[in-house]
Design a protein around this motif. Structure first.
Motif, mmCIF file in Angstrom:
data_model
loop_
_atom_site.group_PDB
_atom_site.id
_atom_site.type_symbol
_atom_site.label_atom_id
_atom_site.label_comp_id
_atom_site.label_asym_id
_atom_site.label_seq_id
_atom_site.Cartn_x
_atom_site.Cartn_y
_atom_site.Cartn_z
ATOM 1 N N TYR A 1 0.834 -1.204 0.000
ATOM 2 C CA TYR A 1 0.000 0.000 0.000
ATOM 3 C C TYR A 1 0.870 1.256 0.000
ATOM 4 C CZ TYR A 1 0.990 0.106 5.029
ATOM 5 O OH TYR A 1 1.607 0.146 6.240
ATOM 6 N N VAL A 2 0.308 2.330 -0.548
ATOM 7 C CA VAL A 2 1.022 3.602 -0.652
ATOM 8 C C VAL A 2 0.125 4.720 -0.144
ATOM 9 C CG1 VAL A 2 2.114 5.261 -2.220
ATOM 10 C CG2 VAL A 2 2.348 2.798 -2.646
ATOM 11 N N THR B 1 -0.543 8.742 0.104
ATOM 12 C CA THR B 1 -0.192 9.961 -0.624
ATOM 13 C C THR B 1 -0.555 11.177 0.231
ATOM 14 O OG1 THR B 1 -2.329 10.326 -1.730
ATOM 15 C CG2 THR B 1 -0.813 8.742 -2.749
ATOM 16 N N THR C 1 -4.258 11.044 1.314
ATOM 17 C CA THR C 1 -4.789 9.877 2.033
ATOM 18 C C THR C 1 -5.310 10.262 3.420
ATOM 19 O OG1 THR C 1 -3.291 8.376 0.872
ATOM 20 C CG2 THR C 1 -4.256 7.577 2.920
ATOM 21 N N TYR D 1 2.620 4.149 -12.247
ATOM 22 C CA TYR D 1 1.717 4.883 -11.367
ATOM 23 C C TYR D 1 1.192 4.039 -10.207
ATOM 24 C CZ TYR D 1 -1.706 8.078 -9.623
ATOM 25 O OH TYR D 1 -2.412 8.905 -8.787
ATOM 26 N N HIS D 2 1.057 2.715 -10.391
ATOM 27 C CA HIS D 2 0.586 1.798 -9.338
ATOM 28 C C HIS D 2 -0.735 2.275 -8.725
ATOM 29 C CE1 HIS D 2 4.194 -0.676 -9.423
ATOM 30 N NE2 HIS D 2 4.928 0.425 -9.411
ATOM 31 N N ASN E 1 -2.436 0.480 -5.728
ATOM 32 C CA ASN E 1 -1.674 0.465 -4.473
ATOM 33 C C ASN E 1 -1.900 1.717 -3.633
ATOM 34 O OD1 ASN E 1 0.214 -1.170 -6.570
ATOM 35 N ND2 ASN E 1 0.462 -1.982 -4.521
ATOM 36 N N LYS E 2 -2.419 2.751 -4.251
ATOM 37 C CA LYS E 2 -2.534 4.035 -3.561
ATOM 38 C C LYS E 2 -3.890 4.180 -2.880
ATOM 39 C CE LYS E 2 0.766 6.309 -6.573
ATOM 40 N NZ LYS E 2 1.064 7.426 -7.478
#
Length: 432
Positions: A30-31, A33, A36, A114-115, A118-119
């Motif tokens: 997980y990411v 940003t 979030t 960009y994934h 995952n974001k």
């Protein structure tokens, strides 16, 4: 027999590719940003759809919500991609090579740099609603079933509750429906057309209602004043404080201008021999510093301690920033339009394709009652989608890549549909 074998191959391909995407997403993890935090806390400076999604997952999975979120995002995004891909594959009859390229393009936001899945932000949800809406519109174009147009409208409402940038889709959809129906059909389907026109108002009302229930403040983030004010502030001069409508906005302008000056984030701080592209590039690279870290920050500081809730503070912040937009724009509209012109040229490397597409749309609108192209109304709609998004982003924010990735498949489809009008090329694109 061939169809059965073909369906099995398709199923195995989808399954194999999904396994590949699982490895990519799980391997990346997980990411978080910049945004979030706002979604996790249900703040009113973001659209509510993704906030509700995260809230429900956290309630159900507690400590593992981050891992569960990216898995669910992958599942619903991939399902939406397959649904959309099957729609264009069945209706346009592209050959296997074109279909394969389109599939790779559709899934690229997941496996590419960009994934997306995952974001813990809105992109995967917005992408899914966008594809579902497009699939419904394409089906309506071919079959003229009202339920498809109604579904497209519902998906568009959810889309605008997820990301404000898709407000431009409403204009494209209204013009597209009019392009196909004309006045006579509109009269016969007036209730559905009124629903389509009302989408921005419905999504805005739903957003205000959600935040009204949760925070007791009926506010909407659909068009954030802070993003619209960023370029005018960058171009501002100190004497512009005299243009502000009241003492509060004058005080706010002076605070922001002073902060921007200290951080060297003003266009007038460049030597006169600097080119427009150099001054614009600095604005482009420092957009978050100007918008979030200065304009928005100073607005929040004005009301710090005066309001108990984030929602109330944000509402006041939005209002005080909103007061500055019109006077700052009118102070130097020529400079603003020059920067807007440069913004238009960045996503597609030049303003030339943008202008050509704009003239093309006008030409198709004039030729509405005469067939000059195959898939003419769809070509018109796809062109409107691209232009609408580009113009909205160029007006309100900096034209970074993530605002345009949704439209990559639209550009590809537009190109393919245009090429089908050439007999010598068509045989290399379609099976029919």
């Amino acid at each position: 027999m061939f169809q059965i074998a073909n369906s099995k191959i398709t199923f195995f391909f989808y399954t194999f590719f999904f396994a590949f995407l699982v490895m990519i997403v799980v391997g990346k993890g997980y990411v978080f940003t910049y945004d979030t935090h706002s979604y996790l806390n249900g703040f009113t400076n973001v659209q509510p759809a993704y906030t509700i999604f995260l809230y429900l997952i956290r309630k159900l999975s507690v400590s593992f919500y981050k891992e569960v979120t990216i898995v669910i995002q992958l599942i619903y995004t991939y399902a939406s991609i397959i649904y959309f891909f099957d729609t264009i594959k069945n209706e346009f009859k592209f050959n296997i090579y074109i279909n394969f390229i389109l599939f790779l393009l559709l899934t690229h936001p997941i496996y590419g740099s960009y994934h997306m899945c995952n974001k813990l932000v809105t992109e995967s949800m917005a992408y899914s609603f966008f594809l579902l809406m497009l699939a419904s519109i394409i089906k309506w174009y071919f079959f003229k079933k009202k339920k498809n147009l109604f579904l497209a409208t519902v998906f568009l409402i959810f889309l605008q509750l997820t990301r404000a940038q898709f407000l431009s889709v409403s204009i494209a959809l209204i013009l597209f429906v009019f392009y196909i129906w004309g006045f006579k059909e509109l009269k016969r389907n007036i209730s559905l057309f009124v629903l389509i026109i009302s989408v921005p108002f419905i999504s805005g009302l739903l957003e205000k209602t959600i935040y009204g229930v949760v925070h007791n403040h009926y506010t909407s983030r659909q068009l954030g004043n802070v993003s619209l004010a960023t370029l005018p502030f960058y171009l501002s001069e100190f004497d512009d404080y005299k243009l502000m409508p009241d003492n509060e906005s004058k005080e706010f302008f002076i605070c922001v201008y002073t902060a921007l000056e200290e951080k060297k984030l003003l266009a007038n701080q460049f030597p006169s021999n600097f080119s427009l592209s150099e001054v614009h590039r600095y604005f482009f690279d420092n957009f978050p510093k100007i918008m979030n870290q200065t304009i928005e920050y100073e607005a929040k500081m004005m009301y710090k301690g005066k309001e108990k809730s984030f929602a109330a503070n944000y509402e006041n912040t939005t209002q005080i920033i909103g007061k500055t937009i019109k006077p700052l724009f009118l102070a130097r509209p020529t400079k603003w339009f020059k920067f807007f012109y440069v913004n238009l040229s960045i996503p597609y490397f030049s303003v030339v394709p943008v202008l050509l597409l704009l003239f093309f749309v006008l030409f198709l609108f004039i030729k509405r009652n005469k067939k000059v192209l195959r898939y003419q109304s769809l070509v018109f709609f796809f062109s409107l989608l691209i232009l609408g998004n580009l113009f909205l982003i160029s007006i309100s924010t900096h034209t970074i890549r993530r605002f345009f990735m949704y439209y990559d498949v639209i550009i590809a489809l537009l190109l393919m549909l245009m090429l089908t009008n050439f007999t010598g090329i068509k045989k290399y694109i379609q099976n029919k």
